[in-house]
Write a protein that holds these residues in place. Structure first.
Motif, PDB file in Angstrom:
ATOM      1  N   MET A 112      57.550  43.145  43.506  1.00  0.00           N
ATOM      2  CA  MET A 112      58.431  44.096  42.854  1.00  0.00           C
ATOM      3  C   MET A 112      57.582  45.185  42.218  1.00  0.00           C
ATOM      4  N   THR A 113      57.724  46.412  42.656  1.00  0.00           N
ATOM      5  CA  THR A 113      56.950  47.527  42.133  1.00  0.00           C
ATOM      6  C   THR A 113      57.393  47.843  40.715  1.00  0.00           C
ATOM      7  N   GLY A 114      56.438  48.057  39.825  1.00  0.00           N
ATOM      8  CA  GLY A 114      56.743  48.431  38.451  1.00  0.00           C
ATOM      9  C   GLY A 114      57.083  47.255  37.548  1.00  0.00           C
ATOM     10  N   ALA A 115      56.987  46.033  38.034  1.00  0.00           N
ATOM     11  CA  ALA A 115      57.297  44.868  37.212  1.00  0.00           C
ATOM     12  C   ALA A 115      56.316  44.767  36.057  1.00  0.00           C
ATOM     13  N   ARG A 116      56.814  44.326  34.898  1.00  0.00           N
ATOM     14  CA  ARG A 116      55.973  44.195  33.712  1.00  0.00           C
ATOM     15  C   ARG A 116      55.813  42.729  33.355  1.00  0.00           C
ATOM     16  N   TYR A 117      54.593  42.293  33.224  1.00  0.00           N
ATOM     17  CA  TYR A 117      54.279  40.949  32.782  1.00  0.00           C
ATOM     18  C   TYR A 117      53.588  41.080  31.432  1.00  0.00           C
ATOM     19  N   GLU A 118      54.252  40.633  30.379  1.00  0.00           N
ATOM     20  CA  GLU A 118      53.708  40.809  29.036  1.00  0.00           C
ATOM     21  C   GLU A 118      53.365  39.457  28.419  1.00  0.00           C
ATOM     22  N   LEU A 119      52.223  39.430  27.727  1.00  0.00           N
ATOM     23  CA  LEU A 119      51.805  38.231  27.021  1.00  0.00           C
ATOM     24  C   LEU A 119      52.636  38.091  25.759  1.00  0.00           C
ATOM     25  N   ARG A 120      53.358  36.977  25.624  1.00  0.00           N
ATOM     26  CA  ARG A 120      54.196  36.733  24.450  1.00  0.00           C
ATOM     27  C   ARG A 120      53.532  35.773  23.464  1.00  0.00           C
ATOM     28  N   GLY A 121      52.646  34.933  23.950  1.00  0.00           N
ATOM     29  CA  GLY A 121      51.984  33.987  23.071  1.00  0.00           C
ATOM     30  C   GLY A 121      50.799  33.345  23.771  1.00  0.00           C
ATOM     31  N   ARG A 122      49.836  32.869  22.974  1.00  0.00           N
ATOM     32  CA  ARG A 122      48.629  32.281  23.545  1.00  0.00           C
ATOM     33  C   ARG A 122      48.163  31.119  22.671  1.00  0.00           C
ATOM     34  N   MET A 138      58.428  37.395  32.284  1.00  0.00           N
ATOM     35  CA  MET A 138      58.590  37.634  33.716  1.00  0.00           C
ATOM     36  C   MET A 138      59.568  38.779  33.965  1.00  0.00           C
ATOM     37  N   PRO A 139      59.474  39.428  35.121  1.00  0.00           N
ATOM     38  CA  PRO A 139      60.339  40.582  35.410  1.00  0.00           C
ATOM     39  C   PRO A 139      61.831  40.261  35.394  1.00  0.00           C
ATOM     40  N   ASP A 140      62.184  38.989  35.633  1.00  0.00           N
ATOM     41  CA  ASP A 140      63.608  38.635  35.662  1.00  0.00           C
ATOM     42  C   ASP A 140      64.170  38.364  34.275  1.00  0.00           C
TER      43      ASP A 140
END
Length: 199
Positions: free
Chosen positions: A1-11, A29-31
């Motif tokens: 999926m072009t432009g999908a964003r995967y962001e770190l929420r916690g570690r 996740m993008p969904d």
């Protein structure tokens, strides 16, 4: 999926060692959902395809505890010396493992060794115009390096061994294939020794 964003929420840190750290990351996740991914953050490494004037590549046979066997590999090592640049590390490893220096060094290929769980990035250099390290300046090898075997193999023969499954180290296979391609293209694909790492 072009432009999908995967962001770190916690570690959450699970392990911290000299060479790597292990984290469990919660990733958006993008969904719209989230997933946990275990990640090894690695210091990085370098490897060297050292070619002599006869077209032979220098290979080392070293015991690897994680796989419980000896593997044929390129001279290689970690980026674990503070302030050392990639090419300097590659030349240091070449000297320590094979008692060789190189007057000409180029960037051959970059790779992520196992991106499904590790951040490890390996830069593979091509080293030519080889010379012996003077006997009194040679590195004293310890641990797994103490019984390391060093040999020279015709580059095409080394590639044949990789394709036959006799050479399985990822950086070695990638370096050998890249070296044959670069050689057959008159070395045109090579990058300068100070080429920036790709993102």
């Amino acid at each position: 999926m072009t432009g999908a964003r995967y962001e770190l929420r916690g570690r959450t840190e699970r392990f911290a060692g000299r060479i790597f750290q292990v984290f469990s990351d919660e990733v958006a996740m993008p969904d719209g959902g989230t997933a946990v991914r275990d990640v090894v953050r690695h210091v990085g490494a370098v490897a060297v395809v050292a070619l002599d004037d006869a077209g032979r590549v220098v290979l080392v046979r070293q015991y690897r505890h994680a796989v419980g066997d000896y593997l044929w590999e390129l001279p290689a090592g970690l980026m674990d010396v503070h302030g050392e640049d990639l090419a300097g590390a590659a030349l240091r490893e070449l000297a320590e493992e094979t008692d060789l220096t190189a007057a000409r060094v180029d960037v051959l290929v970059d790779l992520h060794s196992s991106p499904g769980f590790s951040s490890e990035r390996v830069r593979v250099f091509l080293a030519r115009d080889l010379a012996e390290v003077p006997t009194d300046q040679r590195h004293d090898r310890h641990d797994e390096e103490a019984d390391m075997q060093v040999t020279r193999v015709d580059l095409d023969e080394a590639v044949a061994r990789a394709l036959a499954g006799e050479i399985t180290n990822a950086a070695c296979v990638a370096g050998l294939l890249a070296a044959v391609r670069a050689r057959d293209a008159g070395w045109a694909p090579l990058r300068p020794v100070d080429a920036p790492l790709p993102r």
